[in-house]
Design a protein around this motif. Structure first.
Motif, PDB file in Angstrom:
ATOM      1  N   LEU A 199     -15.358 -31.399  10.287  1.00 21.61           N
ATOM      2  CA  LEU A 199     -15.260 -32.677   9.586  1.00 21.61           C
ATOM      3  C   LEU A 199     -16.636 -33.114   9.085  1.00 21.61           C
ATOM      4  CD1 LEU A 199     -13.500 -35.190   8.879  1.00 21.61           C
ATOM      5  CD2 LEU A 199     -14.124 -36.116  11.121  1.00 21.61           C
ATOM      6  N   SER A 200     -16.665 -33.616   7.846  1.00 25.10           N
ATOM      7  CA  SER A 200     -17.883 -34.204   7.279  1.00 25.10           C
ATOM      8  C   SER A 200     -17.494 -35.478   6.558  1.00 25.10           C
ATOM      9  CB  SER A 200     -18.555 -33.239   6.297  1.00 25.10           C
ATOM     10  OG  SER A 200     -17.746 -33.067   5.136  1.00 25.10           O
ATOM     11  N   PHE A 201     -18.471 -36.277   6.199  1.00 30.05           N
ATOM     12  CA  PHE A 201     -18.205 -37.520   5.481  1.00 30.05           C
ATOM     13  C   PHE A 201     -17.449 -37.228   4.187  1.00 30.05           C
ATOM     14  CE2 PHE A 201     -19.935 -41.888   6.075  1.00 30.05           C
ATOM     15  CZ  PHE A 201     -19.194 -42.508   5.081  1.00 30.05           C
ATOM     16  N   GLY A 202     -17.964 -36.270   3.429  1.00 28.69           N
ATOM     17  CA  GLY A 202     -17.345 -35.942   2.154  1.00 28.69           C
ATOM     18  C   GLY A 202     -15.958 -35.350   2.314  1.00 28.69           C
ATOM     19  N   ALA A 203     -15.780 -34.490   3.328  1.00 30.03           N
ATOM     20  CA  ALA A 203     -14.478 -33.854   3.532  1.00 30.03           C
ATOM     21  C   ALA A 203     -13.426 -34.893   3.919  1.00 30.03           C
ATOM     22  CB  ALA A 203     -14.581 -32.791   4.614  1.00 30.03           C
ATOM     23  N   TYR A 204     -13.808 -35.864   4.718  1.00 30.85           N
ATOM     24  CA  TYR A 204     -12.828 -36.888   5.088  1.00 30.85           C
ATOM     25  C   TYR A 204     -12.399 -37.683   3.860  1.00 30.85           C
ATOM     26  CZ  TYR A 204     -10.384 -40.850   6.890  1.00 30.85           C
ATOM     27  OH  TYR A 204      -9.404 -41.785   7.089  1.00 30.85           O
ATOM     28  N   ALA A 205     -13.385 -38.132   3.085  1.00 30.24           N
ATOM     29  CA  ALA A 205     -13.084 -38.987   1.935  1.00 30.24           C
ATOM     30  C   ALA A 205     -12.270 -38.252   0.876  1.00 30.24           C
ATOM     31  CB  ALA A 205     -14.382 -39.518   1.330  1.00 30.24           C
ATOM     32  N   SER A 206     -12.601 -37.005   0.623  1.00 28.96           N
ATOM     33  CA  SER A 206     -11.967 -36.297  -0.498  1.00 28.96           C
ATOM     34  C   SER A 206     -10.747 -35.473  -0.114  1.00 28.96           C
ATOM     35  CB  SER A 206     -12.991 -35.382  -1.179  1.00 28.96           C
ATOM     36  OG  SER A 206     -13.481 -34.406  -0.270  1.00 28.96           O
ATOM     37  N   ASN A 207     -10.614 -35.114   1.172  1.00 29.13           N
ATOM     38  CA  ASN A 207      -9.517 -34.229   1.567  1.00 29.13           C
ATOM     39  C   ASN A 207      -8.608 -34.814   2.647  1.00 29.13           C
ATOM     40  OD1 ASN A 207     -10.357 -32.145  -0.190  1.00 29.13           O
ATOM     41  ND2 ASN A 207     -11.841 -31.420   1.308  1.00 29.13           N
ATOM     42  N   PHE A 208      -9.183 -35.093   3.787  1.00 27.07           N
ATOM     43  CA  PHE A 208      -8.348 -35.390   4.954  1.00 27.07           C
ATOM     44  C   PHE A 208      -7.689 -36.766   4.904  1.00 27.07           C
ATOM     45  CE2 PHE A 208     -11.698 -32.465   6.768  1.00 27.07           C
ATOM     46  CZ  PHE A 208     -10.922 -31.328   6.593  1.00 27.07           C
ATOM     47  N   SER A 209      -8.319 -37.738   4.262  1.00 28.48           N
ATOM     48  CA  SER A 209      -7.709 -39.070   4.182  1.00 28.48           C
ATOM     49  C   SER A 209      -6.478 -39.060   3.277  1.00 28.48           C
ATOM     50  CB  SER A 209      -8.718 -40.103   3.663  1.00 28.48           C
ATOM     51  OG  SER A 209      -9.095 -39.816   2.326  1.00 28.48           O
ATOM     52  N   THR A 210      -6.376 -38.038   2.434  1.00 30.71           N
ATOM     53  CA  THR A 210      -5.235 -37.929   1.509  1.00 30.71           C
ATOM     54  C   THR A 210      -4.324 -36.756   1.860  1.00 30.71           C
ATOM     55  OG1 THR A 210      -6.554 -36.593  -0.018  1.00 30.71           O
ATOM     56  CG2 THR A 210      -6.545 -38.972  -0.379  1.00 30.71           C
ATOM     57  N   SER A 211      -4.467 -36.217   3.057  1.00 30.15           N
ATOM     58  CA  SER A 211      -3.659 -35.064   3.454  1.00 30.15           C
ATOM     59  C   SER A 211      -2.182 -35.440   3.547  1.00 30.15           C
ATOM     60  CB  SER A 211      -4.131 -34.549   4.818  1.00 30.15           C
ATOM     61  OG  SER A 211      -3.235 -33.554   5.315  1.00 30.15           O
ATOM     62  N   PRO A 212      -1.283 -34.537   3.162  1.00 32.77           N
ATOM     63  CA  PRO A 212       0.152 -34.794   3.318  1.00 32.77           C
ATOM     64  C   PRO A 212       0.595 -34.745   4.779  1.00 32.77           C
ATOM     65  CG  PRO A 212      -0.215 -32.591   2.464  1.00 32.77           C
ATOM     66  CD  PRO A 212      -1.536 -33.279   2.434  1.00 32.77           C
ATOM     67  N   SER A 213      -0.251 -34.197   5.645  1.00 29.21           N
ATOM     68  CA  SER A 213       0.076 -34.089   7.058  1.00 29.21           C
ATOM     69  C   SER A 213      -0.313 -35.364   7.808  1.00 29.21           C
ATOM     70  CB  SER A 213      -0.640 -32.884   7.685  1.00 29.21           C
ATOM     71  OG  SER A 213      -0.605 -32.950   9.092  1.00 29.21           O
ATOM     72  N   LYS A 214       0.650 -36.004   8.431  1.00 23.75           N
ATOM     73  CA  LYS A 214       0.361 -37.198   9.232  1.00 23.75           C
ATOM     74  C   LYS A 214      -0.610 -36.859  10.364  1.00 23.75           C
ATOM     75  CE  LYS A 214       3.339 -38.729  12.295  1.00 23.75           C
ATOM     76  NZ  LYS A 214       4.512 -39.353  12.942  1.00 23.75           N
ATOM     77  N   THR A 215      -0.434 -35.699  10.971  1.00 22.27           N
ATOM     78  CA  THR A 215      -1.312 -35.287  12.068  1.00 22.27           C
ATOM     79  C   THR A 215      -2.747 -35.149  11.598  1.00 22.27           C
ATOM     80  OG1 THR A 215       0.499 -34.096  13.143  1.00 22.27           O
ATOM     81  CG2 THR A 215      -1.732 -33.501  13.802  1.00 22.27           C
ATOM     82  N   VAL A 216      -2.926 -34.474  10.460  1.00 17.15           N
ATOM     83  CA  VAL A 216      -4.279 -34.294   9.917  1.00 17.15           C
ATOM     84  C   VAL A 216      -4.895 -35.642   9.558  1.00 17.15           C
ATOM     85  CG1 VAL A 216      -5.590 -33.396   7.952  1.00 17.15           C
ATOM     86  CG2 VAL A 216      -3.913 -31.940   9.126  1.00 17.15           C
ATOM     87  N   ARG A 217      -4.138 -36.467   8.841  1.00 14.60           N
ATOM     88  CA  ARG A 217      -4.667 -37.785   8.436  1.00 14.60           C
ATOM     89  C   ARG A 217      -5.125 -38.590   9.636  1.00 14.60           C
ATOM     90  NH1 ARG A 217       0.017 -38.145   5.491  1.00 14.60           N
ATOM     91  NH2 ARG A 217       0.837 -39.785   6.867  1.00 14.60           N
ATOM     92  N   ARG A 218      -4.242 -38.706  10.616  1.00 17.74           N
ATOM     93  CA  ARG A 218      -4.538 -39.596  11.738  1.00 17.74           C
ATOM     94  C   ARG A 218      -5.580 -39.011  12.694  1.00 17.74           C
ATOM     95  NH1 ARG A 218       1.322 -42.510  13.122  1.00 17.74           N
ATOM     96  NH2 ARG A 218       1.618 -43.383  11.019  1.00 17.74           N
ATOM     97  N   ASN A 219      -5.550 -37.713  12.922  1.00 15.57           N
ATOM     98  CA  ASN A 219      -6.560 -37.104  13.782  1.00 15.57           C
ATOM     99  C   ASN A 219      -7.934 -37.116  13.125  1.00 15.57           C
ATOM    100  OD1 ASN A 219      -4.601 -36.663  15.668  1.00 15.57           O
ATOM    101  ND2 ASN A 219      -4.534 -34.429  15.456  1.00 15.57           N
TER     102      ASN A 219
END
Length: 603
Positions: A199-219
């Motif tokens: 996880l990085s600042f950029g990866a969270y903002a651009s990828n993980f916060s918009t993930s279709p996976s509820k698990t990925v988003r919330r974790n």
């Protein structure tokens, strides 16, 4: 399975994904020589010190010499900053950026006398000088703005001292970015299959916060906030320094508040500022709560949490797109703006104005820098989907704005108020969205495109607008002399979010750390202007769709006008009166209609 591929080093990025900075300087050695030369050339301006009241010719010569030196200085600082933005981990680039910043502060301190002496000139003297030297009239707007600051100007010696301390006053912004981009680390999180994901600042903002996976988003959200928690007290001290500096400066200068001081810099009235914040929050909130509830229902969530707000509503539908295809799509969508604008877009793509690589140390987000005397530069990270086309169009909107302004105005007059800055960029998003919608009969794709437009409104009318409301409350707190701490910042952030989302979204403690997400808080009253710009582009783009060429010509004329008018008069050239809330209400109603159409598609 989640992609865990490591980001490449800058040296490993293919050349076609990088921008070409040679339009500014051919090499770092050439930059180094100019950096040194500028420091020795301040005498071209300082030789006029104490003489600006002598005659019109002296004032004109001084203003032109200052403008020429500042143009050179801007190229030097821009080159260093753009190089650092590509790799914040590179020590040489960090040092170069610091050297440029120090030179910037030193040179501007030596030039501070120009404004001090000009401000001290009686208004009738300036009028007479402009009659005697017609070329001085090209500086009319600048001179009038200086006169407006006369009641708040300190002694010449004090102004020179403040200018010399410029790099120190900018330190909070520098510290924030250095901490965010170079030092901040996050623990990995587990995806739905139990794999550890970096996880990085950029990866969270651009990828993980918009993930279709509820698990990925919330974790990812939990891990991201856990990382932010470790830095919150340092970042709070940094931001408190920024706010207290502005409040103190406003008091020393005699302003009623820091807000008044910052708004004068934008040439915006209190009414325009408060209208933007009040009307959107009051009238948009019901629409956005409906949107949140729609997402909760369609995605099958028991609770809509803050971590879920950016979840894709149709997670199985995505339009993959490489950069070349997106560039071609943007070019076609913006053909409506005419040959000159289209040629600029094609040149930007073909001649290395855009850096879209993803590498270690690269600054997050997307931006456009427009050094006067060169050409615009767009920075982004390519996501591999059509959403990136909207980002590209947005940043090229900034680029087109300053490309035409700088072609038609001298440097002093090229930049309009920040209040208008986001209008040309979001205009391009509106044009791209309309182009794509008009070229598809597929119901699902149309729904996806509406979601992209709603993404633009969410970014500007929700994310940045609520940042603006947060700022309004923080400045009010600081004006009362109350301490600014991490807990205060988080509590205010949480309350702003709760006031807007009501019971539609669960606002947890992690949401209170949103104040750590963006550098915009260190840039004056910047966040609320995103909503002002989008309000203007919403109304102006509708005119283009309805009227065609006449509305296009009005808009291009606005871009070419640059900063020669205050924002209210500038926007009136596009046929919009922002002195009243009506345009804001029309824009909010448009967002409501998009949400209504979206909801109907799921019935």
């Amino acid at each position: 399975m989640t992609n865990t591929k490591q980001r490449p080093l800058r040296s490993e990025v293919p050349e076609e994904q990088k921008w070409d900075l040679r339009a500014i300087f051919q090499s770092r050695d050439e930059w180094e020589k100019e950096l040194t030369a500028i420091q020795g050339d301040t005498s071209t301006v300082t030789k006029f010190k104490g003489k600006l009241d002598e005659n019109a010719k002296t004032l004109l010569d001084c203003l032109e010499a200052k403008e020429q030196l500042l143009q050179r200085l801007n190229l030097v600082t821009m080159y260093a900053n753009l190089r650092q933005a590509m790799d914040n981990t590179d020590a040489t680039r960090q040092k170069d950026s610091q050297r440029a910043s120090q030179t910037d502060a030193s040179v501007k301190a030596s030039l501070a006398f120009v404004e001090a002496e000009t401000i001290s000139l009686p208004e009738e003297t300036l009028d007479r000088f402009m009659e005697e030297e017609k070329e001085l009239q090209s500086f009319r707007k600048y001179l009038r703005d200086l006169q407006a600051r006369k009641p708040y100007t300190l002694t010449e010696e004090t102004e020179e001292t403040l200018a010399a301390l410029g790099s120190l006053f900018n330190a909070p912004y520098t510290i924030y970015n250095r901490g965010k981009l170079s030092d901040m680390e996050f623990e990995p999180f587990a995806d739905e299959e139990g794999n550890e994901v970096p996880l990085s600042f950029g990866a969270y903002a651009s990828n993980f916060s918009t993930s279709p996976s509820k698990t990925v988003r919330r974790n990812a959200y939990k891990a991201f906030n856990k990382g932010l928690e470790r830095y919150k007290h340092t970042f709070a001290a940094t931001y408190a320094t920024q706010v207290n500096h502005e409040v103190t400066t406003a008091r020393l200068r005699g302003y009623d508040s820091a807000t008044d001081m910052l708004l004068q810099g934008q040439r915006v009235t209190d009414e325009m500022y408060h209208n933007q914040l009040d009307v959107i929050q009051q009238e948009l909130a019901p629409h956005m709560r409906k949107y949140a509830e729609l997402k909760r229902r369609v995605l099958g969530l028991e609770t809509m949490t803050f971590a879920d707000l950016k979840a894709p509503l149709d997670p199985d539908f995505e339009i993959e797109m490489d950069f070349e295809e997106a560039a071609d799509t943007v070019e076609k969508a913006l053909d409506i703006m005419g040959a000159d604008y289209s040629d600029m877009i094609k040149t930007a793509i073909a001649e290395g104005w855009v850096d879209y690589a993803d590498n270690v140390g690269k600054s997050t987000g997307a931006s456009c820098s427009s050094p006067y005397g060169a050409h615009p530069y767009v920075m982004m990270t390519w996501p591999g989907t059509m959403r990136g086309a909207f980002t590209l169009a947005h940043e090229l909107g900034h680029g087109g704005h300053f490309y035409f302004a700088e072609k038609n105005q001298r440097m002093t007059n090229a930049r309009p108020s920040r209040y208008f800055i986001e209008a040309p960029s979001t205009m391009n998003e509106m044009l791209l969205g309309n182009y794509l919608l008009s070229n598809t009969d597929d119901k699902r794709k149309r729904r996806w495109l509406i979601l992209q437009l709603l993404g633009t409104y969410y970014h500007n009318f929700v994310t940045h607008l609520l940042e603006g409301e947060y700022q309004r409350r923080i400045y009010a707190t600081a004006e009362k002399g109350e301490p600014l701490t991490a807990s205060v910042f988080s509590e205010v952030t949480q309350q702003v979010l709760k006031d807007f989302w009501g019971d539609a979204v669960e606002i947890d403690e992690g949401a209170g750390l949103v104040w750590m997400h963006q550098p915009h808080y260190y840039m004056g009253l910047y966040p609320y202007t995103y909503s002002a710009g989008l309000t203007v582009s919403t109304i102006a783009s509708k005119a283009i769709f309805d009227e065609g060429q006449p509305a296009v010509e009005r808009w291009l004329d606005v871009l070419k006008t640059g900063g020669t008018l205050d924002p209210l008069e500038l926007i009136k050239k596009a046929g919009i009166d922002m002195s009243e809330p009506k345009p804001i209400r029309r824009a909010v109603a448009h967002v409501g209609s998009l949400i209504d159409e979206l909801a109907e598609s799921y019935d």
